[in-house]
Design an enzyme around this catalytic site. Structure first.
Site, PDB file in Angstrom:
ATOM      1  N   GLU A   1       9.129   0.718  10.745  1.00  0.00           N
ATOM      2  CA  GLU A   1      11.025   1.512  10.868  1.00  0.00           C
ATOM      3  C   GLU A   1       9.220   3.682  10.756  1.00  0.00           C
ATOM      4  OE1 GLU A   1      13.585   1.599   9.904  1.00  0.00           O
ATOM      5  OE2 GLU A   1      13.872  -0.097   9.555  1.00  0.00           O
TER       6      GLU A   1
ATOM      7  N   GLU B   1       8.944  15.900  14.898  1.00  0.00           N
ATOM      8  CA  GLU B   1       9.166  15.938  13.447  1.00  0.00           C
ATOM      9  C   GLU B   1       8.872  16.675  12.379  1.00  0.00           C
ATOM     10  OE1 GLU B   1       9.074  12.699  11.547  1.00  0.00           O
ATOM     11  OE2 GLU B   1      10.659  11.781  10.746  1.00  0.00           O
TER      12      GLU B   1
ATOM     13  N   LYS C   1       1.054  -1.028   0.050  1.00  0.00           N
ATOM     14  CA  LYS C   1      -0.131  -0.056   0.223  1.00  0.00           C
ATOM     15  C   LYS C   1       1.065   1.148  -0.399  1.00  0.00           C
ATOM     16  CE  LYS C   1      -1.667   2.781   3.060  1.00  0.00           C
ATOM     17  NZ  LYS C   1      -1.661   4.087   2.442  1.00  0.00           N
TER      18      LYS C   1
ATOM     19  N   CYS D   1      13.679  10.776   6.784  1.00  0.00           N
ATOM     20  CA  CYS D   1      13.571  10.373   8.100  1.00  0.00           C
ATOM     21  C   CYS D   1      14.811  10.253   9.483  1.00  0.00           C
ATOM     22  CB  CYS D   1      13.514   8.773   7.788  1.00  0.00           C
ATOM     23  SG  CYS D   1      14.383   7.995   7.210  1.00  0.00           S
TER      24      CYS D   1
HETATM   25  P1  NAD Z   1       2.752   7.682   7.646  1.00  0.00           P
HETATM   26  O1  NAD Z   1       2.509   7.154   9.512  1.00  0.00           O
HETATM   27  O2  NAD Z   1       1.150   8.730   7.318  1.00  0.00           O
HETATM   28  O3  NAD Z   1       1.799   6.794   6.704  1.00  0.00           O
HETATM   29  C1  NAD Z   1       2.843   6.066   5.854  1.00  0.00           C
HETATM   30  C2  NAD Z   1       1.722   5.029   5.322  1.00  0.00           C
HETATM   31  O4  NAD Z   1       1.165   4.722   6.802  1.00  0.00           O
HETATM   32  C3  NAD Z   1       0.899   5.736   4.564  1.00  0.00           C
HETATM   33  O5  NAD Z   1       0.379   4.601   3.230  1.00  0.00           O
HETATM   34  C4  NAD Z   1      -0.766   5.644   5.029  1.00  0.00           C
HETATM   35  O6  NAD Z   1      -1.124   6.051   3.844  1.00  0.00           O
HETATM   36  C5  NAD Z   1      -0.476   4.658   5.881  1.00  0.00           C
HETATM   37  N1  NAD Z   1      -1.792   5.018   6.977  1.00  0.00           N
HETATM   38  C6  NAD Z   1      -1.854   5.891   7.249  1.00  0.00           C
HETATM   39  N2  NAD Z   1      -2.913   5.678   8.663  1.00  0.00           N
HETATM   40  C7  NAD Z   1      -2.676   4.384   8.706  1.00  0.00           C
HETATM   41  C8  NAD Z   1      -3.088   3.567   9.822  1.00  0.00           C
HETATM   42  N3  NAD Z   1      -4.891   3.891  10.534  1.00  0.00           N
HETATM   43  N4  NAD Z   1      -3.747   2.819   9.301  1.00  0.00           N
HETATM   44  C9  NAD Z   1      -2.741   1.856   8.588  1.00  0.00           C
HETATM   45  N5  NAD Z   1      -1.842   2.758   7.931  1.00  0.00           N
HETATM   46  C10 NAD Z   1      -2.379   3.746   7.310  1.00  0.00           C
HETATM   47  O7  NAD Z   1       3.936   9.059   7.461  1.00  0.00           O
HETATM   48  P2  NAD Z   1       4.860   9.825   6.184  1.00  0.00           P
HETATM   49  O8  NAD Z   1       3.684  11.231   6.336  1.00  0.00           O
HETATM   50  O9  NAD Z   1       3.230   8.717   5.039  1.00  0.00           O
HETATM   51  O10 NAD Z   1       5.781  10.143   6.256  1.00  0.00           O
HETATM   52  C11 NAD Z   1       6.238  10.399   7.238  1.00  0.00           C
HETATM   53  C12 NAD Z   1       7.356   9.653   7.851  1.00  0.00           C
HETATM   54  O11 NAD Z   1       7.468   7.921   7.512  1.00  0.00           O
HETATM   55  C13 NAD Z   1       7.792  10.861   8.750  1.00  0.00           C
HETATM   56  O12 NAD Z   1       7.246  10.046  10.183  1.00  0.00           O
HETATM   57  C14 NAD Z   1       9.441  10.079   8.596  1.00  0.00           C
HETATM   58  O13 NAD Z   1      10.184   9.608   9.602  1.00  0.00           O
HETATM   59  C15 NAD Z   1       8.733   8.381   8.754  1.00  0.00           C
HETATM   60  N6  NAD Z   1      10.136   7.338   7.331  1.00  0.00           N
HETATM   61  C16 NAD Z   1      10.671   6.524   7.607  1.00  0.00           C
HETATM   62  C17 NAD Z   1      11.615   6.204   7.365  1.00  0.00           C
HETATM   63  C18 NAD Z   1      12.497   5.313   7.910  1.00  0.00           C
HETATM   64  O14 NAD Z   1      12.878   3.990   7.029  1.00  0.00           O
HETATM   65  N7  NAD Z   1      12.482   4.093   9.613  1.00  0.00           N
HETATM   66  C19 NAD Z   1      12.049   6.118   6.691  1.00  0.00           C
HETATM   67  C20 NAD Z   1      11.200   7.018   5.196  1.00  0.00           C
HETATM   68  C21 NAD Z   1       9.992   7.327   6.122  1.00  0.00           C
END
Ligand code: NAD
Length: 498
Positions: free
Chosen positions: A267, A401, A191, A302
């Site tokens: 992650e 963040e 997804k 991240c």
């Molecule tokens: P997000 O958590 O908002 O969304 C990530 C994914 O989760 C998306 O596909 C979203 O649709 C889905 N999602 C959202 N709510 C959900 C729910 N209730 N149930 C299931 N799925 C759900 O994150 P984002 O805004 O897309 O990305 C930014 C974040 O990702 C930042 O916090 C960043 O640090 C983190 N990130 C971490 C890494 C790592 O390797 N640690 C790498 C890249 C990004």
């Protein structure tokens, strides 16, 4: 890197045939509800396409296809050498479509075309190829249990894996899940983020062209609260492989507990400290890395070095070097090959970042550079590189963040204080330090609570090296052979010999 001109990229973008449906059981299909969502380019705020908005009905269909493919053994029981061959072909397909995929990534999430071309897409192919090449080189174990028995310790695919990924490195984050999950024989439902679904949708088709059986890789675009939640709660999903925010990561652990205790690998976010000691070997170089650590990918990283800890005795000199280097991260048009920093992913994230800039001012931090939205005439979303000085580590701009090009500078007086401030965060993804003192480098590095530590450098990365976080930055590790552990179960088989 030799590349096309902005006008050539634009012409290519205008002629792109963009796939926008879900990929379920080997074919493109609309969401069962017929619903779509608008996919807006952050480059200019224009509609790129309308994407299938999957929900529970689509999730049920995809999980059922994934389960029957898994049980059939069409992929899971193929020999490792046979899986390797198909995944190598998949990686080659990604390479062959480098320009198309890079362009999709750039117009969908706003990153500079040259970053997508030189980094995101090749590293995604490399990840899949690396995992493919590993699988016929990993041996199972025979345990040393004595003469009467034979105990085999073998690895088996965990089953149906739901991979839920973010928007900042769309294909690259997806490949960190696809490489090890597919290599180990699982059926995977990907997804992508609703903010950047296009490359994931496209590569599903490339995987099938490469020979991946139907139902092994499916792609469900949709929102977190619909498709994501339904996957996370589904009783027949065996494992969640997540990259995204800490807030959603926590929620996924709840969903797993409320449903079938599926394995959850997370992650999550970061607020990484970047420490510059007065004995840094090269302050100019440290300043250029400090700027890159918050400027690259518009600060939407991240591991962004978003807290810059500078020893008080070099503070003034360092700030002026830093400001000079931050200038190189002024945003430009993402399709211009000269651009180093592109557009913020969307309107919502742009408003989030601007809100944090206001918060920083209200908290009493000193804005020494940037702070504004720019290039509004394009219709897109751009924020200039922004630096706050005199930040206290308890301020929201130091603890939360921001995920944009906003740097918080914090002064410290000695090593102990630097370590205390560095570790005073809920996160533990990355950290960096600059020093010429070898003992200090090792000692401080050991005491930093972070999954990756960079010394006299920032953003080292390779498929051979695990990546992941301490504390609320997550659990488990992506990349390297350690990633394979997450998507396999260990089975102990006892054979009586007496
Ligand atoms: P997000 O958590 O908002 O969304 C990530 C994914 O989760 C998306 O596909 C979203 O649709 C889905 N999602 C959202 N709510 C959900 C729910 N209730 N149930 C299931 N799925 C759900 O994150 P984002 O805004 O897309 O990305 C930014 C974040 O990702 C930042 O916090 C960043 O640090 C983190 N990130 C971490 C890494 C790592 O390797 N640690 C790498 C890249 C990004």
């Amino acid at each position: 890197m030799a590349t096309r001109t902005r006008a050539q990229w634009q012409a290519m973008a205008d002629g792109l045939e963009i796939r926008s449906q879900a990929w379920i059981n080997g074919e493109y299909t609309d969401a069962a509800s017929g619903e779509t969502f608008d996919c807006i380019s952050p480059v200019d705020g224009k509609l790129l396409t309308r994407v299938a908005s999957c929900d529970e009905a689509d999730v049920n269909r995809a999980v059922s296809a994934a389960r029957s493919t898994f049980e059939s053994g069409a992929w899971a029981r193929k020999s490792p050498a046979a899986r390797k061959k198909i995944l190598q072909a998949f990686a080659s397909k990604i390479d062959e479509h480098l320009e198309e995929l890079a362009l999709l990534e750039s117009i969908d999430m706003g990153k500079p075309i040259n970053d997508a071309l030189g980094d995101d897409i090749p590293s995604s192919a490399n990840c899949i190829r690396w995992c493919a090449e590993a699988i016929d080189k990993i041996y199972d174990e025979v345990a040393p249990v004595g003469e009467d028995s034979l105990a085999l310790v073998t690895r088996e695919a965990v089953g149906v894996v739901a991979a839920i990924v973010p928007w900042n490195f769309p294909l690259s984050m997806a490949s960190w899940k696809l490489g090890p999950t597919l290599a180990t024989g699982n059926s995977v439902i990907l997804k992508p983020s609703e903010k950047s679904p296009l490359t994931a949708i496209r590569v599903a088709e490339l995987a099938e062209e490469a020979g991946l059986p139907k139902g092994v890789l499916q792609v469900l675009p949709g929102f977190g609260h619909t498709a994501g939640k339904a996957l996370a709660l589904h009783p027949d999903v065996d494992c969640l492989a997540f990259t995204g925010s800490t807030k959603v990561a926590r929620q996924l652990m709840i969903y797993a507990g409320e449903s079938n205790m599926k394995r959850v690998w997370l992650e999550a976010g970061g607020k990484s400290p970047h420490i510059v000691f007065a004995d840094a070997p090269d302050l100019e170089k440290a300043a250029s890395y400090a700027a890159m650590a918050i400027g690259y990918n518009q600060g939407e990283v991240c591991t962004a070095g978003s807290r810059l800890l500078v020893e008080a005795s070099i503070h003034d000199e360092f700030i002026s070097l830093l400001k000079k280097h931050m200038e190189t991260w002024r945003p430009g048009h993402p399709l211009d090959p000269e651009t180093t920093s592109g557009a913020i992913v969307d309107d919502i994230q742009t408003r989030n970042v601007l809100r944090y800039i206001e918060t920083g001012k209200q908290e009493g931090a000193k804005l020494v550079m940037g702070g504004s939205r720019v290039m509004e005439e394009t219709g897109g979303y751009y924020i200039e590189p922004t630096v706050f000085d005199q930040v206290d580590n308890q301020m929201a701009i130091a603890q939360e963040e921001i995920f944009g090009p906003v740097l918080s500078v914090i002064s410290f007086n000695d090593e102990e204080e630097a370590i205390r401030i560095a570790n005073d965060t809920d996160y533990g993804l990355a950290a960096a330090l600059w020093t010429s003192n070898l003992s200090r480098a090792h000692q401080v590095s050991r005491r930093l609570r972070a999954g990756s530590v960079f010394i006299n450098n920032y953003h080292g990365g390779d498929m051979t090296v695990p990546f992941g976080g301490f504390k609320q930055s997550g659990n488990g590790r992506d990349k390297s052979l350690h990633a394979f552990d997450k998507y396999t179960e260990l089975k102990s088989t006892w054979i009586a010999l007496d």
